[in-house]
Write an enzyme that holds these catalytic residues in place. Structure first.
Site, PDB file in Angstrom:
ATOM      1  N   ARG A   1       0.819  -1.210   0.000  1.00  0.00           N
ATOM      2  CA  ARG A   1       0.000   0.000   0.000  1.00  0.00           C
ATOM      3  C   ARG A   1       0.858   1.267   0.000  1.00  0.00           C
ATOM      4  NH1 ARG A   1      -5.096  -1.494   3.943  1.00  0.00           N
ATOM      5  NH2 ARG A   1      -6.547  -1.994   2.251  1.00  0.00           N
TER       6      ARG A   1
ATOM      7  N   LYS B   1     -15.274 -14.945   6.663  1.00  0.00           N
ATOM      8  CA  LYS B   1     -16.663 -14.651   7.047  1.00  0.00           C
ATOM      9  C   LYS B   1     -17.641 -14.557   5.878  1.00  0.00           C
ATOM     10  CE  LYS B   1     -17.426 -11.958  10.766  1.00  0.00           C
ATOM     11  NZ  LYS B   1     -17.370 -10.629  11.440  1.00  0.00           N
TER      12      LYS B   1
ATOM     13  N   GLY C   1      -6.826  -6.462   0.603  1.00  0.00           N
ATOM     14  CA  GLY C   1      -5.581  -6.486   1.343  1.00  0.00           C
ATOM     15  C   GLY C   1      -5.062  -7.907   1.526  1.00  0.00           C
TER      16      GLY C   1
ATOM     17  N   GLY D   1     -12.506  -4.199   1.417  1.00  0.00           N
ATOM     18  CA  GLY D   1     -13.896  -3.770   1.567  1.00  0.00           C
ATOM     19  C   GLY D   1     -14.299  -2.810   0.457  1.00  0.00           C
TER      20      GLY D   1
HETATM   21  C1  3PG Z   1      -8.607  -1.731   4.918  1.00  0.00           C
HETATM   22  O1  3PG Z   1      -7.591  -2.221   5.388  1.00  0.00           O
HETATM   23  O2  3PG Z   1      -9.528  -2.428   4.481  1.00  0.00           O
HETATM   24  C2  3PG Z   1      -8.702  -0.246   4.786  1.00  0.00           C
HETATM   25  O3  3PG Z   1      -7.512   0.368   5.140  1.00  0.00           O
HETATM   26  C3  3PG Z   1      -9.863   0.271   5.602  1.00  0.00           C
HETATM   27  O4  3PG Z   1      -9.658  -0.005   6.955  1.00  0.00           O
HETATM   28  P1  3PG Z   1     -10.930  -0.180   7.904  1.00  0.00           P
HETATM   29  O5  3PG Z   1     -11.621  -1.436   7.458  1.00  0.00           O
HETATM   30  O6  3PG Z   1     -10.379  -0.287   9.301  1.00  0.00           O
HETATM   31  O7  3PG Z   1     -11.801   1.045   7.720  1.00  0.00           O
END
Ligand code: 3PG
Ligand code: MG
Length: 399
Positions: free
Chosen positions: A41, A206, A356, A380
């Protein structure tokens, strides 16, 4: 996309101007040592930062790391990230030990043209993630005071309605950075008119996290391959016993319903690797999914499943993959994820790796990143994009 871009900002000239860049530098850290275990990242935001440095901007970078609870928490400091970012940029990064306090103010004020500062973790401030518009707005005012323009290059966080993502762009001239632009261009190919067959592979632990995307994808995809911890709730929904494997009991009915409506598009494992315990050295065997012993838990998909998934992937023209097929961090349970990843690289298809964890898996398994069409920095975020949801960070750039 009716969004102004970094090139538009550069064309205006940024020399001597303060540019506030929201990045997603939320990198995985080693639990024991705190060392950065995957800097993907950080690398992903270099094109945007490099262009701004070269153009002589005073670059003020902000990001979250982990999920601290609105107050400083040393284990989530961005200090180590500042060091790594400096190495990759080949120039020191001036680190502010707070986000909008005295250290941040003086660090920003002292920046020379072409220099880069990194503010401490945004989530050390309750205003960043607050549900209260006024509280978020007050924090956004402070952040916005550090920039004459705003660049969003935090694709991994565009699905969050947070101050740095949603409220700051309402206060400053705003553009999309190179990473955000590339991510949206690629993902919009998948929601538009993907070349067929379009095959999606979903894994991870999940089911509840993935239900919305499964619902949204079913009408669009030709095949949906399901592995990872979430497959056991689907296997249970087929009436099979899953031993002590991960199971979301309250999702079984929903999974049964999805299977009934899927028109045969969903492919589940036919064999799995079961172990005595969740441990790297646990005794383990491959069994058929109708023969999972009651005292053992599934930690990977089996070889026959990998072969079946690989056959489906070899036909594909478009592939989206999110989520590991097993506990790939433990070598004994990495073969499923590796097998699927290799099948994706071999397919004559446009492939997108979302998330990620799957992106980290690609690198941790030593696979060649360039043999994938695109590796998204957003887990996400990419799923919510594919669900067709409005993403607050993108909507804010459109206004
Ligand atoms: C992630 O790692 O998915 C993003 O950096 C967002 O982080 P978060 O899910 O804690 O908002
Ligand atoms: Mg996440």
């Amino acid at each position: 996309m009716s969004i102004r871009t970094l090139d538009d900002l550069l064309a205006e000239g940024v020399s001597g101007r303060r540019v506030l860049v929201r990045a997603d530098l939320n990198v995985p850290l080693d639990k024991q040592t705190g060392a950065i275990t995957d800097d993907g990242r950080i690398r992903a935001v270099l094109p945007t930062l490099g262009a701004l440095v070269e153009a002589g901007a005073k670059v003020v970078v902000c990001s979250h790391l982990g999920r601290p609870k609105g107050a400083p928490d040393p284990q989530f400091s961005l200090g180590p990230v500042a060091g790594r970012l400096g190495e990759l940029l080949g120039a020191p990064v001036h680190f502010a030990t707070d986000t909008v306090g005295d250290s941040a103010r003086s660090t920003v004020a002292d920046l020379a043209d072409g220099q880069v500062a990194l503010l401490e973790n945004l989530r050390f401030n309750a205003g960043e993630t607050s549900k209260d518009d006024a509280e978020r707005g007050a924090f956004a005012d402070q952040l916005a005071s550090f920039g004459d323009a705003y660049v969003d290059d935090a694709f991994g966080a565009v699905h969050r309605k947070h101050a740095s993502v949603f409220d700051v762009p309402a206060r400053l001239p705003h553009v999309a950075g190179r990473l955000v632009l590339r991510e949206v261009e690629v993902l919009s190919k998948l929601t538009g008119d993907p070349e067929r067959p379009y095959v999606v592979v979903l894994g991870g632990s999940k089911v509840s996290d993935k239900l919305a995307v499964i619902e949204a994808l079913l009408p669009t995809v030709d095949r949906l391959l399901i592995g990872g911890g979430m497959c056991f709730t689907f296997l249970k929904a087929q009436g099979l016993e899953v031993g002590t494997s991960l199971l979301e009991k309250d999702m079984v009915e929903t999974c049964r319903n999805l299977l009934e409506r899927s028109g045969g598009k969903i492919m589940l494992p036919v064999d799995v690797v079961v172990a005595d315990a969740f441990a790297p050295d646990a005794a383990h065997d491959t069994v058929r999914v109708d023969g999972i012993p009651s005292h053992r838990l599934g930690l990977d998909i089996g070889p026959e499943t990998v072969a079946g998934f690989a056959a489906a992937l070899s036909q594909a023209k478009t592939i989206f993959w999110n989520g590991p097929m097993g506990v790939f961090e433990m070598p004994a349970f990495a073969a499923g994820t590796r097998g699927v990843a290799e099948a994706i690289t071999k397919a004559d298809a446009f492939s997108v790796v979302g998330g990620g964890d799957s992106a980290a898996a690609v690198r941790a398994l030593g696979l060649d990143e360039s043999s994938f069409g695109h590796i998204s920095t957003g887990g996400g975020a990419s799923l919510e994009y594919l669900e067709g949801k409005t993403l607050p960070g993108i909507a804010a750039l459109e206004n």
